[in-house]
Design an enzyme around this catalytic site. Structure first.
Site, mmCIF file in Angstrom:
data_model
loop_
_atom_site.group_PDB
_atom_site.id
_atom_site.type_symbol
_atom_site.label_atom_id
_atom_site.label_comp_id
_atom_site.label_asym_id
_atom_site.label_seq_id
_atom_site.Cartn_x
_atom_site.Cartn_y
_atom_site.Cartn_z
ATOM 1 N N CYS A 2 41.801 -18.535 -23.337
ATOM 2 C CA CYS A 2 42.962 -17.709 -22.970
ATOM 3 C C CYS A 2 42.803 -16.288 -23.503
ATOM 4 O O CYS A 2 42.083 -16.046 -24.471
ATOM 5 C CB CYS A 2 44.213 -18.309 -23.571
ATOM 6 S SG CYS A 2 44.428 -20.024 -23.117
ATOM 7 N N ARG A 27 38.812 -14.468 -19.394
ATOM 8 C CA ARG A 27 38.955 -15.528 -20.396
ATOM 9 C C ARG A 27 39.728 -16.730 -19.855
ATOM 10 O O ARG A 27 39.759 -17.785 -20.475
ATOM 11 C CB ARG A 27 39.686 -14.989 -21.632
ATOM 12 C CG ARG A 27 38.970 -13.845 -22.294
ATOM 13 C CD ARG A 27 39.767 -13.329 -23.454
ATOM 14 N NE ARG A 27 39.730 -14.255 -24.573
ATOM 15 C CZ ARG A 27 38.808 -14.258 -25.518
ATOM 16 N NH1 ARG A 27 37.852 -13.365 -25.480
ATOM 17 N NH2 ARG A 27 38.849 -15.127 -26.492
ATOM 18 N N TRP A 73 43.704 -20.415 -19.757
ATOM 19 C CA TRP A 73 42.728 -21.395 -19.305
ATOM 20 C C TRP A 73 43.236 -22.720 -19.858
ATOM 21 O O TRP A 73 43.191 -22.967 -21.066
ATOM 22 C CB TRP A 73 41.346 -21.065 -19.864
ATOM 23 C CG TRP A 73 40.262 -21.935 -19.331
ATOM 24 C CD1 TRP A 73 39.631 -21.819 -18.122
ATOM 25 C CD2 TRP A 73 39.659 -23.069 -19.982
ATOM 26 N NE1 TRP A 73 38.686 -22.809 -17.989
ATOM 27 C CE2 TRP A 73 38.679 -23.584 -19.102
ATOM 28 C CE3 TRP A 73 39.855 -23.709 -21.204
ATOM 29 C CZ2 TRP A 73 37.901 -24.692 -19.417
ATOM 30 C CZ3 TRP A 73 39.076 -24.821 -21.521
ATOM 31 C CH2 TRP A 73 38.111 -25.295 -20.632
ATOM 32 N N ASN A 97 45.910 -18.730 -28.118
ATOM 33 C CA ASN A 97 44.576 -19.085 -27.628
ATOM 34 C C ASN A 97 43.982 -20.057 -28.637
ATOM 35 O O ASN A 97 43.917 -19.744 -29.826
ATOM 36 C CB ASN A 97 43.688 -17.830 -27.531
ATOM 37 C CG ASN A 97 42.239 -18.184 -27.248
ATOM 38 O OD1 ASN A 97 41.952 -19.204 -26.642
ATOM 39 N ND2 ASN A 97 41.330 -17.340 -27.706
ATOM 40 N N GLY A 98 43.566 -21.233 -28.149
ATOM 41 C CA GLY A 98 42.957 -22.206 -29.060
ATOM 42 C C GLY A 98 43.511 -23.593 -28.802
ATOM 43 O O GLY A 98 44.099 -23.851 -27.745
ATOM 44 N N GLU A 476 18.541 -22.405 -15.614
ATOM 45 C CA GLU A 476 19.463 -21.275 -15.583
ATOM 46 C C GLU A 476 19.786 -20.880 -14.137
ATOM 47 O O GLU A 476 20.944 -20.627 -13.790
ATOM 48 C CB GLU A 476 18.877 -20.086 -16.365
ATOM 49 C CG GLU A 476 19.715 -18.818 -16.328
ATOM 50 C CD GLU A 476 21.145 -18.993 -16.837
ATOM 51 O OE1 GLU A 476 21.468 -20.032 -17.437
ATOM 52 O OE2 GLU A 476 21.960 -18.088 -16.581
ATOM 53 N N LYS A 480 23.537 -20.972 -12.425
ATOM 54 C CA LYS A 480 24.141 -19.784 -11.792
ATOM 55 C C LYS A 480 24.616 -20.139 -10.395
ATOM 56 O O LYS A 480 25.711 -19.789 -9.986
ATOM 57 C CB LYS A 480 23.085 -18.683 -11.747
ATOM 58 C CG LYS A 480 23.527 -17.295 -11.929
ATOM 59 C CD LYS A 480 23.825 -16.831 -13.325
ATOM 60 C CE LYS A 480 24.464 -17.794 -14.232
ATOM 61 N NZ LYS A 480 24.626 -17.493 -15.577
ATOM 62 N N GLU A 483 27.710 -22.703 -10.507
ATOM 63 C CA GLU A 483 28.982 -22.268 -11.090
ATOM 64 C C GLU A 483 29.710 -21.258 -10.223
ATOM 65 O O GLU A 483 30.929 -21.216 -10.226
ATOM 66 C CB GLU A 483 28.828 -21.771 -12.529
ATOM 67 C CG GLU A 483 28.099 -20.473 -12.684
ATOM 68 C CD GLU A 483 27.933 -20.052 -14.144
ATOM 69 O OE1 GLU A 483 28.825 -20.300 -14.952
ATOM 70 O OE2 GLU A 483 26.886 -19.456 -14.459
ATOM 71 N N HIS A 499 10.243 -39.820 -9.343
ATOM 72 C CA HIS A 499 10.643 -41.043 -10.041
ATOM 73 C C HIS A 499 12.090 -41.423 -9.727
ATOM 74 O O HIS A 499 12.723 -42.144 -10.499
ATOM 75 C CB HIS A 499 10.406 -40.884 -11.550
ATOM 76 C CG HIS A 499 8.956 -40.683 -11.870
ATOM 77 N ND1 HIS A 499 8.034 -41.705 -11.789
ATOM 78 C CD2 HIS A 499 8.260 -39.570 -12.207
ATOM 79 C CE1 HIS A 499 6.827 -41.228 -12.092
ATOM 80 N NE2 HIS A 499 6.947 -39.923 -12.345
ATOM 81 N N LYS A 601 35.330 -17.484 -19.756
ATOM 82 C CA LYS A 601 34.163 -16.813 -20.329
ATOM 83 C C LYS A 601 33.826 -17.287 -21.743
ATOM 84 O O LYS A 601 32.706 -17.596 -22.046
ATOM 85 C CB LYS A 601 34.429 -15.308 -20.327
ATOM 86 C CG LYS A 601 33.283 -14.488 -20.838
ATOM 87 C CD LYS A 601 32.360 -14.112 -19.724
ATOM 88 C CE LYS A 601 31.134 -13.389 -20.215
ATOM 89 N NZ LYS A 601 29.990 -13.740 -19.377
HETATM 90 C C1 F6R Z 1 27.142 -19.555 -17.659
HETATM 91 C C2 F6R Z 1 27.781 -19.139 -18.895
HETATM 92 C C3 F6R Z 1 28.015 -20.164 -19.929
HETATM 93 C C4 F6R Z 1 27.812 -19.568 -21.343
HETATM 94 C C5 F6R Z 1 28.226 -20.598 -22.417
HETATM 95 C C6 F6R Z 1 27.977 -20.091 -23.814
HETATM 96 O O1 F6R Z 1 26.984 -18.487 -16.775
HETATM 97 O O2 F6R Z 1 28.147 -18.007 -19.059
HETATM 98 O O3 F6R Z 1 27.212 -21.292 -19.745
HETATM 99 O O4 F6R Z 1 26.476 -19.210 -21.473
HETATM 100 O O5 F6R Z 1 29.575 -20.929 -22.265
HETATM 101 O O6 F6R Z 1 28.733 -18.944 -24.074
HETATM 102 P P1 F6R Z 1 28.369 -17.994 -25.276
HETATM 103 O O7 F6R Z 1 27.055 -17.384 -24.968
HETATM 104 O O8 F6R Z 1 29.480 -16.985 -25.324
HETATM 105 O O9 F6R Z 1 28.307 -18.844 -26.506
#
Ligand code: F6R
Length: 606
Positions: A2, A27, A73, A97-98, A476, A480, A483, A499, A601
């Site tokens: 949040c 966020r 969130w 937030n939390g 990765e 991308k 998501e 397999h 985020k």
């Molecule tokens: C994917 C993404 C997430 C972050 C993960 C860790 O695009 O952004 O998978 O990499 O939530 O976040 P941080 O780097 O802030 O610990």
């Protein structure tokens, strides 16, 4: 997670709150809300959905000089209006937030006094603070007591309805900053929210309580003694949190990659000399084992570098997901270094993994983007990623900054372990010169990736396959894709496909094969051909040099070719085109690229 903002000052608080919430929307964006004061009365408006919906529901002419706002969130209860923040119980109004871990027990006790309307843990925290305020008749004492009782993580911005010119704030394990400038003061989850007004801020610590008024902020310790805070300065401008003409933050941030590389090079190795790297990063020669911990893309950055550290610096590396590391038996070694990777520096699992490693007296190094974030402050040493503010939920430039920092570290370790001579290390480093230019060239060829995206965006499944480091890159690239486009995508070790998983390949299933390692290229290509034989459409991602060997072998339908680079730096060039490909796939599908569903985020909950 949040986003929180609080404002007191002479501007129209509502305007400040809405514009700050928009900067914090990355966020969380399930619902949003505002509490503001007009004619000595508190008004609360909450709406399901994005901040723009809340904004459209506020009257234009509200004049208010104190307000708190929130973008959510959801963790406890659906993202609806009742569960949206702010919550008000008795005289207490707050945003959170939390996660309050003991909210069920607290609720049982408080239910004797209060009727709860929402399903949230936040309303329980609000009731607790109200109860303690009634009991102590003192807001600061009530907040200190609340901190002793609440278990879990929280950042709270609070208004009391009998003191409508003051905000209060407390936090634990969720970030919160404070700022004051020209007769106005702010509380915010991060600097992005207030960069339009100031770049100077204080960090609120776990054992502190803040009283925030228009003409200044007073911070108390948990004995309620006033303490002097040191100001931090964010080294950037408000344009860092603006799209600057791009349609999405993600596109802007991919274009930032060129400057991020320049920034890292100029800061840590301007003369491409391994000794200056050692001066900036430290000496790692005593470590015989490295454990790298992160979540999501940060974990993937660790996997890429594992291949490089092991292959070229001769150091064994374990890469762990922070959420798993926290609860597993570990086997600490005397000369082990634990590297924590995090863009935000606030990810709850990574922070707890750090604390666990410290509990075993292991040396810790944070590779962190956000300055003075919790992981940066609690790690023994820190190397900053220098990627600037990243707003799009899907990380691009920060992930690549993490990979580059790890690559530099691997070169340094290889030198310190005498696997590379000074000349060899410096030769690798001198190739950094071309990195920004090569990345720019990739970004300039966007239409190529757009054309490929148009061919695959309607598919429901896709696979990214590769071996060793290429497999780590696949993870990765696949994350991308899924998501932001919501296409089911899997990253698979190319040799493992047969397999079981190859049964999922159908006519026209996109298979993206990453092939960069010369010694095993033919193996991966055989695996790609196995999928081709079962109807897959192949996108080959490879280097100029390798492509020459295969260009007359028509096993691929499309190809992305990047410049052949040295083993340390090549991974960086592979990812940018695949970030662009995901972007265009999501764009064709009409998805909310910067704010994908169900995500946030900075994940400050477990
Ligand atoms: C994917 C993404 C997430 C972050 C993960 C860790 O695009 O952004 O998978 O990499 O939530 O976040 P941080 O780097 O802030 O610990």
């Amino acid at each position: 997670m949040c986003g929180i903002i609080g404002y007191v000052g002479n501007k129209r608080a509502r305007e400040v709150i809405i514009s700050s919430l928009k900067s914090l929307e990355y966020r969380g964006y399930d619902s949003s809300g505002i509490a503001y004061v007009v004619d000595n009365k508190i008004n609360i408006i909450k709406k399901e959905g994005k901040v723009s919906i809340l904004e459209n529901n506020l009257k234009e002419d509200i004049v208010s000089n104190l307000a708190i706002g929130h973008t959510r969130w959801a963790t406890h209860g659906k993202p609806n209006e009742i569960n949206a923040h702010p919550h008000m119980v008795g005289k207490t109004i707050l945003v959170h937030n939390g996660i309050i871990e003991n909210y069920v027990e607290l609720k049982k006790t408080l239910e004797k006094k209060y009727v709860f309307k929402s399903e949230t843990d936040t309303e329980v925290a609000c009731a607790l603070i109200d109860y303690l305020y009634n009991e102590t008749k003192d807001k600061l004492k009530a907040l200190v007591k609340a901190k002793q009782i609440i278990k879990g993580s929280y950042a709270l911005a609070i208004i009391f309805s009998d003191e409508l010119d003051t905000l209060y704030a407390i936090r634990k394990d969720s970030p919160l900053i404070l700022a004051e400038k020209d007769n106005e003061s702010f509380i915010a989850s991060d600097i992005a929210a207030i960069l339009k007004y100031t770049n100077e801020y204080y960090l609120l610590e776990h054992d502190e309580v803040a009283m925030v008024k228009k003409d200044g902020i007073i911070v108390y310790n948990d004995k309620l003694k006033v303490i002097q805070k040191v100001k931090n300065v964010y080294n950037g401008t408000s344009s860092d949190v603006m799209k600057n003409g791009y349609k999405h933050f993600m596109m802007k941030e991919m274009h930032d990659e060129v400057d991020v590389y320049k920034n890292i090079i100029n800061t840590y190795v301007p003369n491409y000399d391994v000794f200056e790297l050692e001066k900036n990063f430290g000496n790692f020669s005593k470590y015989t084992k490295i454990t790298i911990i992160g979540c999501g893309s940060a974990y993937h950055a660790g996997l890429v570098s594992k291949n490089i550290f092991e292959e070229y610096a001769n150091i064994p590396v374990n890469v762990e997901m922070a959420s798993e590391y926290r609860y597993k038996k570990i086997f600490p070694e005397k000369n082990e270094l634990v590297i924590l990777i995090s863009q935000s520096g606030e990810t709850a699992d990574t922070l707890e993994a750090l604390r666990k490693a410290k509990g075993y007296n292991l040396d810790t190094l944070g590779i962190i983007n956000v300055h003075s974030s919790s992981i940066a402050r609690e790690s023994k040493n820190v190397i900053y990623c220098l990627a600037g503010c990243e707003i799009a939920v899907a990380t691009t430039k920060a992930y690549l900054a993490q990979v580059l920092i790890l690559d530099l570290l691997a070169i340094l370790c290889a030198f310190e372990k005498k696997v590379l001579t000074k000349e060899e290390a410096n030769n690798y480093l001198s190739e950094l010169k071309n990195l920004p230019r090569e990345t720019k060239k990739i970004l300039d060829k966007q239409n190529e990736y757009e054309i490929i995206a148009k061919k695959i965006y309607k598919r429901n499944n896709m696979f990214f396959i590769g071996r060793n480091i290429d497999y780590a890159l696949c993870m990765e690239a696949s994350l991308k894709m899924k998501e932001i486009s919501y296409i089911h995508s899997e990253a698979y070790a190319a040799g493992e496909l047969k397999h079981g998983t190859i049964s999922l390949i159908e006519e026209n299933t996109p298979v993206i094969g990453i092939v960069t390692r010369e010694d095993i290229a033919s193996k991966t290509i055989s695996n790609i051909k196995e999928t081709k034989a079962r109807g897959a459409k192949i996108l080959l991602v490879t280097t100029e040099k390798l492509f020459k060997n295969y260009q007359n072998d028509p096993f691929y339908d499309d190809v992305i070719i990047v410049k052949k680079y040295n083993v340390f730096l090549e991974p960086l060039l592979i990812i940018t085109p695949l970030q662009l490909l995901s972007y265009y796939v999501a764009l064709y599908r009409g998805e909310a690229i910067d704010e994908p569903r169900n995500l946030a985020k900075s994940v400050t909950v477990e």
